[in-house]
Design a protein around this motif. Structure first.
Motif, PDB file in Angstrom:
ATOM      1  N   PRO A 105       0.831  -1.217   0.000  1.00  0.00           N
ATOM      2  CA  PRO A 105       0.000   0.000   0.000  1.00  0.00           C
ATOM      3  C   PRO A 105       0.862   1.263   0.000  1.00  0.00           C
ATOM      4  O   PRO A 105       2.013   1.250   0.435  1.00  0.00           O
ATOM      5  CB  PRO A 105      -0.796  -0.122   1.303  1.00  0.00           C
ATOM      6  CG  PRO A 105      -0.803  -1.587   1.608  1.00  0.00           C
ATOM      7  CD  PRO A 105       0.535  -2.099   1.146  1.00  0.00           C
ATOM      8  N   SER A 106       0.292   2.361  -0.458  1.00  0.00           N
ATOM      9  CA  SER A 106       1.033   3.611  -0.600  1.00  0.00           C
ATOM     10  C   SER A 106       1.132   4.353   0.732  1.00  0.00           C
ATOM     11  O   SER A 106       0.549   3.956   1.747  1.00  0.00           O
ATOM     12  CB  SER A 106       0.342   4.508  -1.627  1.00  0.00           C
ATOM     13  OG  SER A 106      -0.918   4.941  -1.123  1.00  0.00           O
ATOM     14  N   TYR A 107       1.874   5.473   0.702  1.00  0.00           N
ATOM     15  CA  TYR A 107       2.029   6.331   1.885  1.00  0.00           C
ATOM     16  C   TYR A 107       0.681   6.900   2.317  1.00  0.00           C
ATOM     17  O   TYR A 107       0.425   7.060   3.513  1.00  0.00           O
ATOM     18  CB  TYR A 107       3.011   7.460   1.570  1.00  0.00           C
ATOM     19  CG  TYR A 107       3.233   8.410   2.721  1.00  0.00           C
ATOM     20  CD1 TYR A 107       4.186   8.144   3.704  1.00  0.00           C
ATOM     21  CD2 TYR A 107       2.490   9.588   2.839  1.00  0.00           C
ATOM     22  CE1 TYR A 107       4.399   9.006   4.758  1.00  0.00           C
ATOM     23  CE2 TYR A 107       2.688  10.461   3.897  1.00  0.00           C
ATOM     24  CZ  TYR A 107       3.640  10.166   4.856  1.00  0.00           C
ATOM     25  OH  TYR A 107       3.835  11.031   5.909  1.00  0.00           O
ATOM     26  N   ARG A 108      -0.170   7.195   1.363  1.00  0.00           N
ATOM     27  CA  ARG A 108      -1.485   7.744   1.693  1.00  0.00           C
ATOM     28  C   ARG A 108      -2.332   6.747   2.483  1.00  0.00           C
ATOM     29  O   ARG A 108      -3.182   7.141   3.277  1.00  0.00           O
ATOM     30  CB  ARG A 108      -2.217   8.158   0.407  1.00  0.00           C
ATOM     31  CG  ARG A 108      -1.636   9.372  -0.278  1.00  0.00           C
ATOM     32  CD  ARG A 108      -2.480   9.795  -1.468  1.00  0.00           C
ATOM     33  NE  ARG A 108      -2.488   8.756  -2.510  1.00  0.00           N
ATOM     34  CZ  ARG A 108      -1.546   8.637  -3.434  1.00  0.00           C
ATOM     35  NH1 ARG A 108      -0.506   9.463  -3.425  1.00  0.00           N
ATOM     36  NH2 ARG A 108      -1.632   7.692  -4.342  1.00  0.00           N
ATOM     37  N   ALA A 109      -2.093   5.462   2.276  1.00  0.00           N
ATOM     38  CA  ALA A 109      -2.872   4.430   2.970  1.00  0.00           C
ATOM     39  C   ALA A 109      -2.246   4.024   4.292  1.00  0.00           C
ATOM     40  O   ALA A 109      -2.944   3.848   5.294  1.00  0.00           O
ATOM     41  CB  ALA A 109      -3.039   3.205   2.069  1.00  0.00           C
ATOM     42  N   TRP A 110      -0.924   3.863   4.320  1.00  0.00           N
ATOM     43  CA  TRP A 110      -0.242   3.351   5.518  1.00  0.00           C
ATOM     44  C   TRP A 110       0.665   4.357   6.197  1.00  0.00           C
ATOM     45  O   TRP A 110       1.228   4.067   7.244  1.00  0.00           O
ATOM     46  CB  TRP A 110       0.583   2.121   5.134  1.00  0.00           C
ATOM     47  CG  TRP A 110      -0.215   0.848   5.077  1.00  0.00           C
ATOM     48  CD1 TRP A 110      -1.576   0.728   5.005  1.00  0.00           C
ATOM     49  CD2 TRP A 110       0.313  -0.481   5.095  1.00  0.00           C
ATOM     50  NE1 TRP A 110      -1.937  -0.587   4.963  1.00  0.00           N
ATOM     51  CE2 TRP A 110      -0.798  -1.362   5.019  1.00  0.00           C
ATOM     52  CE3 TRP A 110       1.593  -1.022   5.160  1.00  0.00           C
ATOM     53  CZ2 TRP A 110      -0.650  -2.746   5.002  1.00  0.00           C
ATOM     54  CZ3 TRP A 110       1.744  -2.403   5.143  1.00  0.00           C
ATOM     55  CH2 TRP A 110       0.627  -3.261   5.071  1.00  0.00           C
ATOM     56  N   GLY A 111       0.857   5.522   5.601  1.00  0.00           N
ATOM     57  CA  GLY A 111       1.761   6.497   6.200  1.00  0.00           C
ATOM     58  C   GLY A 111       3.198   6.011   6.158  1.00  0.00           C
ATOM     59  O   GLY A 111       3.622   5.329   5.222  1.00  0.00           O
ATOM     60  N   MET A 112       3.969   6.343   7.198  1.00  0.00           N
ATOM     61  CA  MET A 112       5.378   5.986   7.238  1.00  0.00           C
ATOM     62  C   MET A 112       5.595   4.478   7.264  1.00  0.00           C
ATOM     63  O   MET A 112       6.674   3.992   6.900  1.00  0.00           O
ATOM     64  CB  MET A 112       6.048   6.615   8.462  1.00  0.00           C
ATOM     65  CG  MET A 112       6.342   8.095   8.315  1.00  0.00           C
ATOM     66  SD  MET A 112       7.417   8.452   6.875  1.00  0.00           S
ATOM     67  CE  MET A 112       8.884   7.534   7.325  1.00  0.00           C
ATOM     68  N   MET A 113       4.572   3.733   7.673  1.00  0.00           N
ATOM     69  CA  MET A 113       4.694   2.274   7.669  1.00  0.00           C
ATOM     70  C   MET A 113       4.960   1.764   6.254  1.00  0.00           C
ATOM     71  O   MET A 113       5.748   0.829   6.056  1.00  0.00           O
ATOM     72  CB  MET A 113       3.425   1.639   8.233  1.00  0.00           C
ATOM     73  CG  MET A 113       3.522   0.133   8.403  1.00  0.00           C
ATOM     74  SD  MET A 113       4.663  -0.338   9.718  1.00  0.00           S
ATOM     75  CE  MET A 113       3.715   0.238  11.153  1.00  0.00           C
ATOM     76  N   ALA A 114       4.330   2.373   5.252  1.00  0.00           N
ATOM     77  CA  ALA A 114       4.552   1.971   3.868  1.00  0.00           C
ATOM     78  C   ALA A 114       5.990   2.240   3.448  1.00  0.00           C
ATOM     79  O   ALA A 114       6.630   1.408   2.786  1.00  0.00           O
ATOM     80  CB  ALA A 114       3.583   2.718   2.949  1.00  0.00           C
ATOM     81  N   THR A 115       6.523   3.396   3.848  1.00  0.00           N
ATOM     82  CA  THR A 115       7.908   3.744   3.522  1.00  0.00           C
ATOM     83  C   THR A 115       8.881   2.769   4.172  1.00  0.00           C
ATOM     84  O   THR A 115       9.849   2.315   3.543  1.00  0.00           O
ATOM     85  CB  THR A 115       8.219   5.179   3.976  1.00  0.00           C
ATOM     86  OG1 THR A 115       7.258   6.078   3.428  1.00  0.00           O
ATOM     87  CG2 THR A 115       9.607   5.590   3.540  1.00  0.00           C
ATOM     88  N   VAL A 116       8.643   2.427   5.428  1.00  0.00           N
ATOM     89  CA  VAL A 116       9.515   1.504   6.159  1.00  0.00           C
ATOM     90  C   VAL A 116       9.493   0.122   5.519  1.00  0.00           C
ATOM     91  O   VAL A 116      10.541  -0.511   5.328  1.00  0.00           O
ATOM     92  CB  VAL A 116       9.094   1.417   7.643  1.00  0.00           C
ATOM     93  CG1 VAL A 116       9.860   0.294   8.348  1.00  0.00           C
ATOM     94  CG2 VAL A 116       9.349   2.747   8.333  1.00  0.00           C
ATOM     95  N   PHE A 117       8.308  -0.355   5.153  1.00  0.00           N
ATOM     96  CA  PHE A 117       8.204  -1.674   4.527  1.00  0.00           C
ATOM     97  C   PHE A 117       8.881  -1.697   3.161  1.00  0.00           C
ATOM     98  O   PHE A 117       9.507  -2.694   2.777  1.00  0.00           O
ATOM     99  CB  PHE A 117       6.741  -2.099   4.403  1.00  0.00           C
ATOM    100  CG  PHE A 117       6.240  -2.880   5.573  1.00  0.00           C
ATOM    101  CD1 PHE A 117       6.529  -4.233   5.708  1.00  0.00           C
ATOM    102  CD2 PHE A 117       5.485  -2.259   6.567  1.00  0.00           C
ATOM    103  CE1 PHE A 117       6.071  -4.951   6.805  1.00  0.00           C
ATOM    104  CE2 PHE A 117       5.022  -2.978   7.654  1.00  0.00           C
ATOM    105  CZ  PHE A 117       5.314  -4.326   7.784  1.00  0.00           C
ATOM    106  N   LEU A 118       8.765  -0.602   2.411  1.00  0.00           N
ATOM    107  CA  LEU A 118       9.448  -0.514   1.123  1.00  0.00           C
ATOM    108  C   LEU A 118      10.950  -0.661   1.318  1.00  0.00           C
ATOM    109  O   LEU A 118      11.626  -1.417   0.594  1.00  0.00           O
ATOM    110  CB  LEU A 118       9.135   0.823   0.448  1.00  0.00           C
ATOM    111  CG  LEU A 118       9.887   1.103  -0.864  1.00  0.00           C
ATOM    112  CD1 LEU A 118       9.459   0.121  -1.952  1.00  0.00           C
ATOM    113  CD2 LEU A 118       9.651   2.551  -1.321  1.00  0.00           C
TER     114      LEU A 118
END
Length: 429
Positions: free
Chosen positions: A111-124
């Motif tokens: 999911p994107s940053y808009r959906a998960w916030g910083m969690m998406a960035t960390v997982f990426l």
């Protein structure tokens, strides 16, 4: 009756050997595909996974993730290379494919940053690190298989591996071109960029299934006495000079791919070029490199390999500034420039891997190739887009990335003097 697994001199390869080369080539190709797809869609990934007010541009942050993911490659290459020398090439080469494929698949579903916030960035970031660690053994493993499966024509076999790698580049470029033509810019940012990762993950899982039929390499299976309990200790104690030579040789190949493939779409967009025209030019680049690699790889079996590689270093140092100045001034056809770039890049791309493998004896070959190639690539292919972006931003001079190309070409030129000239039985080294 001859054993099908034994190397045969002056005869055609067996069916099993041809199947092995095909499988290991697919593995090396997938490594490149996974990383290059990220470069093609770095702009869209930056918009999807980073906030607008992060303090740096989304493009720069996206390239930073690309660079960080590559930093885990040498760790994976060293670790997996040690296991490959100690326990065998087959098991390491098989397991790494599965984990890398799963990581690639998950990036396409993240999911994107808009959906998960910083969690998406960390997982990426975590998935890129995992992917980089696992693929650190992919291409070195393919090269080791190519030089150990038979005693002749190592350059041609390594050329086949890198031909497959560039076919993966062509597939990635084709996906990029198709996505840019079929989807609107907003659709590319939200959905289109994911297609490449999903496809790469599925193909990777298929590769894992097929690799379960791989046999151990002939040379490794027959040289039990050449194995070391701790191959890394032997490598760093007795083979530091070949290791440095391999690293310096690899940086030119990494720089070429990092600049002309990964960084170029974003760079040329900033200069006002049309995205579809960029994609078409890059597709031509990959086609030319792929075809010419088979020629330069054969040249390395017929002529002194180090001379062919050295010529590639000289041509890269001379052509890099010409390319970037011409592109920045819009003074020549983009497809013509990319065709010329592909011809120049093929000299180093077609010879460097076999030359590096010839530097190391069988007992530390996987460790040596894995360490040298991954350290060289980490210093170049992953960092090239970031370095090029920073150079342009800081100097306000569009041709600035040529400086990085010239530096890497100079290091490669110096490395060519440390290469051996075997053109014969690598197993005797």
């Amino acid at each position: 009756m001859l054993d099908d697994s034994l190397p045969i001199r002056n005869e055609m390869m067996t069916a099993r050997q041809r199947w092995t080369i095909l499988l290991v080539s697919v593995g090396g190709a997938l490594e490149t595909f996974d990383f290059v797809v990220y470069g093609f869609f770095a702009h869209e990934i930056g918009r999807e996974f980073f906030p607008i007010n992060a303090g740096m541009s989304a493009d720069t942050l996206s390239f930073a993730v690309l660079a960080i993911g590559n930093l885990s490659r040498p760790i994976g290459g060293i670790f997996l290379g040690r296991l490959g020398d100690k326990y065998g090439r087959r098991s390491v080469f098989t397991v790494s494919a599965m984990v890398a494929a799963v990581a690639t698949l998950l990036i396409g579903m993240l999911p994107s940053y808009r959906a998960w916030g910083m969690m998406a960035t960390v997982f990426l970031l975590l998935l890129r690190l995992t992917q980089g660690f696992c693929v650190g053994g992919e291409l070195p493993g393919a090269v080791v298989y190519a030089v150990e499966i038979t005693r002749e024509n190592h350059g041609v076999l390594c050329g086949m591996v890198f031909f497959a790698v560039n076919m993966a580049l062509l597939l990635a470029a084709g996906i990029n071109l198709t996505v840019q033509m079929v989807f609107t810019p907003d659709q590319v940012s939200s959905i289109g960029w994911r297609i490449g990762f999903l496809l790469g993950g599925v193909i990777g899982l298929l590769s894992f299934v097929l690799r379960r039929s791989l046999m151990e390499t002939n040379e490794y299976a027959q040289t039990v006495g050449a194995r070391h309990r701790e191959p890394l200790a032997v490598l760093f104690r007795e083979h530091l000079k070949p290791l440095a030579t391999g690293i310096a040789a690899t940086v030119l190949v990494g720089a070429s791919n990092g600049l002309f493939v990964a960084h170029m779409p974003t760079y040329l967009r900033q200069l006002g070029y049309d995205p579809q025209r960029i994609a078409m030019a890059q597709t031509l680049y990959v086609i030319v490199v792929s075809a010419c690699i088979l020629v330069t790889a054969r040249m390395g079996d017929v002529l002194p390999r180090r001379y062919v590689f050295r010529l590639g270093a000289v041509l890269s140092a001379l052509f890099g500034p010409v390319f970037y100045v011409t592109v920045a001034r819009h003074q020549a056809s983009l497809p013509v420039l990319f065709v010329m770039a592909g011809m120049v890049a093929s000299f180093a791309n077609g010879t460097f891997a076999c030359a590096i493998a010839e530097l190391f004896p069988v007992g530390v070959r996987f460790s040596g190739v894995g360490t040298a190639m991954n350290l060289g690539l980490a210093a170049s292919i992953g960092t090239a887009p970031l370095i090029a972006s920073v150079l342009v931003t800081r100097t306000h001079w569009p041709p600035a990335p040529a400086l990085f190309m010239m530096l890497c070409a100079t290091l490669a030129f110096m490395a060519s003097f440390g290469m051996k000239e075997t053109r014969g039985d690598v197993g005797a080294l």
